[in-house]
Scaffold this active site. Structure first.
Site, short mmCIF file in Angstrom:
data_model
loop_
_atom_site.label_atom_id
_atom_site.label_comp_id
_atom_site.label_asym_id
_atom_site.label_seq_id
_atom_site.Cartn_x
_atom_site.Cartn_y
_atom_site.Cartn_z
N TYR A 1 0.85 -1.19 0.00
CA TYR A 1 0.00 0.00 0.00
C TYR A 1 0.89 1.24 0.00
CZ TYR A 1 -3.51 3.38 1.61
OH TYR A 1 -4.35 4.47 1.73
N LYS B 1 5.13 9.04 9.28
CA LYS B 1 4.96 8.48 10.62
C LYS B 1 6.00 8.98 11.62
CE LYS B 1 2.51 4.41 8.84
NZ LYS B 1 1.16 4.76 9.23
N ASP C 1 9.27 2.61 -0.30
CA ASP C 1 8.26 3.26 0.53
C ASP C 1 8.58 2.90 1.98
OD1 ASP C 1 6.08 4.05 1.99
OD2 ASP C 1 4.58 3.20 0.62
#
Length: 471
Positions: free
Chosen positions: A188, A311, A283
């Site tokens: 994702y 994050k 990613d």
């Protein structure tokens, strides 16, 4: 480093690898950890207030949430509504107390509501919350990121992981003057149209094959392959010679559950992308500063061309970033012709929280401690699960972990989907009743923090042993 690093990943995902003996790992006396919190409740699970709040939320927001996986769709029932967090603990609005292994989906690596971070934010807020203009804090965080991440010589801050991946995609296409990309099933990269093809995270949790509203033209140039499948990638390069701009992947998958690369996989991707003048994009929104201070690329010894982050670099505030070699990043406006902008990008609050968090995890002993407690947690849960007669496998790297209700091995999303999701749902609710908050989906990784204590781990394993007997 790839083979030894993979072996060091302690995979019990059905692979013939074993956990290291936790006793071999020593905690440094220099790192701050183990925040203690007073109990607020006897953990009798009542959700009356959460039910009322969620019923109201469903009339105000689609599905009652602002991100799909929070809705508990894959485990049944309804979400708990959180009131407060501190350290490794959280409390809902009914007063139930939990040990938290979601960590705001990864950012809380030093623990929730850290006193030093809050104090620094308080000082920054006195000067204002957003300038819409440059501030020195952007320089400070940029220097920390560039010093830490092997692939990054120049960085652009944005406001989310999705935004970072959108920028990285446009940059890769601009730099190579090609349009096709390869992504992997179950990985994702945010909800931008080109990535919503065989995606993970909430898409996997809700069982959505693709998303309505995404035009065919947006995904026409997106090629997909199973994660860890070298032959499939070779075939895509053979049939699309000179057309592939970039290969995007989570170097360790966290959005289809916790899945690590086979020893040769990342080395192969680095080699084939170089041979074809294709950019390799990691990613690292989830793995960045989580697997090691330099992320997955430092851990595995593989340097991509572009990296996306999020994050942890925002310390719990909204943030994202993408970066790479200077020659690539100078394509980004205003230095170059590839346009990307953001009103709140580099805002002082996110920069402050990120700086404080990175300085803390840079201290000696951080990743040894995370590795130790997470290894004990995962090994303990798997042992009590198997002892109770359940099919279960799992693993961890540093403070990131996961387990599947299947014998394994789990090498890709298709393997992950063999898991007994109904059993996971029963396990999830059983653990919640015992005061342990796990990700509400079989297809999401879990996270520990420097605030988790040995007592937290022991209580969690004891709770798991009880729940495994009951389900």
């Amino acid at each position: 480093m790839a083979v030894s690093a993979i072996a060091g990943a302690r995979l019990t995902l059905g692979m013939p690898l074993s956990f290291p003996t936790p006793a071999r790992i020593r905690t440094s006396p220099f790192v701050t950890m183990a925040v203690s919190v007073d109990n607020k409740t006897d953990n009798k699970l009542t959700l009356t207030k959460s039910e009322e709040a969620f019923a109201a939320a469903k009339e105000l927001m689609p599905g009652g949430v602002n991100s799909p996986v929070r809705a508990f769709k894959s485990v049944g029932g309804q979400p708990i509504v959180i009131d407060s967090v501190k350290g490794s603990h959280m409390w809902d609005i009914d007063g139930n107390h939990y040990i938290d292994y979601v960590g705001s989906w990864g950012p809380a690596i030093i623990g929730h509501a850290d006193d030093q971070v809050l104090a620094a934010l308080g000082e920054t807020m006195k000067k204002g919350t957003s300038f819409g203009a440059p501030c020195e804090l952007e320089n400070d965080l940029a220097k920390l990121v560039i010093d830490a991440v092997p692939s990054i010589e120049m960085v652009r801050f944005v406001n989310s992981g999705t935004e970072a991946c959108m920028g990285a995609l446009r940059l890769a296409r601009a730099y190579t003057r090609r349009e096709k990309i390869i992504k992997f099933e179950g990985c994702y990269h945010g909800h931008a149209d080109p990535f919503l093809v065989k995606a993970g995270s909430g898409v996997a949790t809700l069982g959505l094959p693709d998303s309505p509203g995404v035009p065919k033209a947006a995904t026409y140039e997106t090629l997909t392959a199973p994660y860890n499948d070298i032959l499939a990638v070779e075939k895509l390069f053979e049939s699309n010679k000179g057309e592939i701009a970039a290969v995007f992947l989570e170097p360790v998958v966290g959005n289809a559950g916790f899945i690590v690369p086979k020893p040769e996989f990342l080395n192969f991707l680095r080699k084939i992308t170089k041979e074809n003048d294709t950019l390799l994009v990691f990613d690292e929104v989830m793995t960045g500063f989580r697997l090691s201070y330099g992320g997955a690329q430092e851990y595995f010894g593989i340097t991509p061309d572009i990296t996306t982050l999020g994050k942890i670099i925002g310390g719990g505030l909204p943030v994202g970033a993408y970066g790479g070699r200077k020659e690539i990043m100078k394509m980004v406006a205003p230095a170059g012709p590839m346009y990307q902008a953001g009103t709140l990008s580099g805002n002082p609050l996110a920069m402050t929280a990120g700086i404080q968090t990175l300085l803390r995890i840079k201290e000696p002993g951080t990743y040894q401690y995370l590795d130790k407690i997470t290894g004990e947690l995962v090994q303990g849960i798997i042992e009590v699960g198997k002892r109770a007669g359940h099919a279960i496998c799992g693993g961890h790297i540093s403070g990131m972990f996961g387990f599947f209700f299947t014998e394994g091995p789990v090498y890709n999303f298709e393997d992950a989907k063999k898991s007994d999701t109904a059993k996971f749902a029963r396990f999830f609710w059983g653990m919640l009743a015992e005061g342990v908050y796990l990700a509400p989906s079989q297809f999401e990784a879990g996270f520990t923090s420097l605030a988790h204590t040995s007592d937290d781990i022991k209580k969690t394993i004891a709770a798991a042993e009880k729940v495994f007997r009951e389900i």
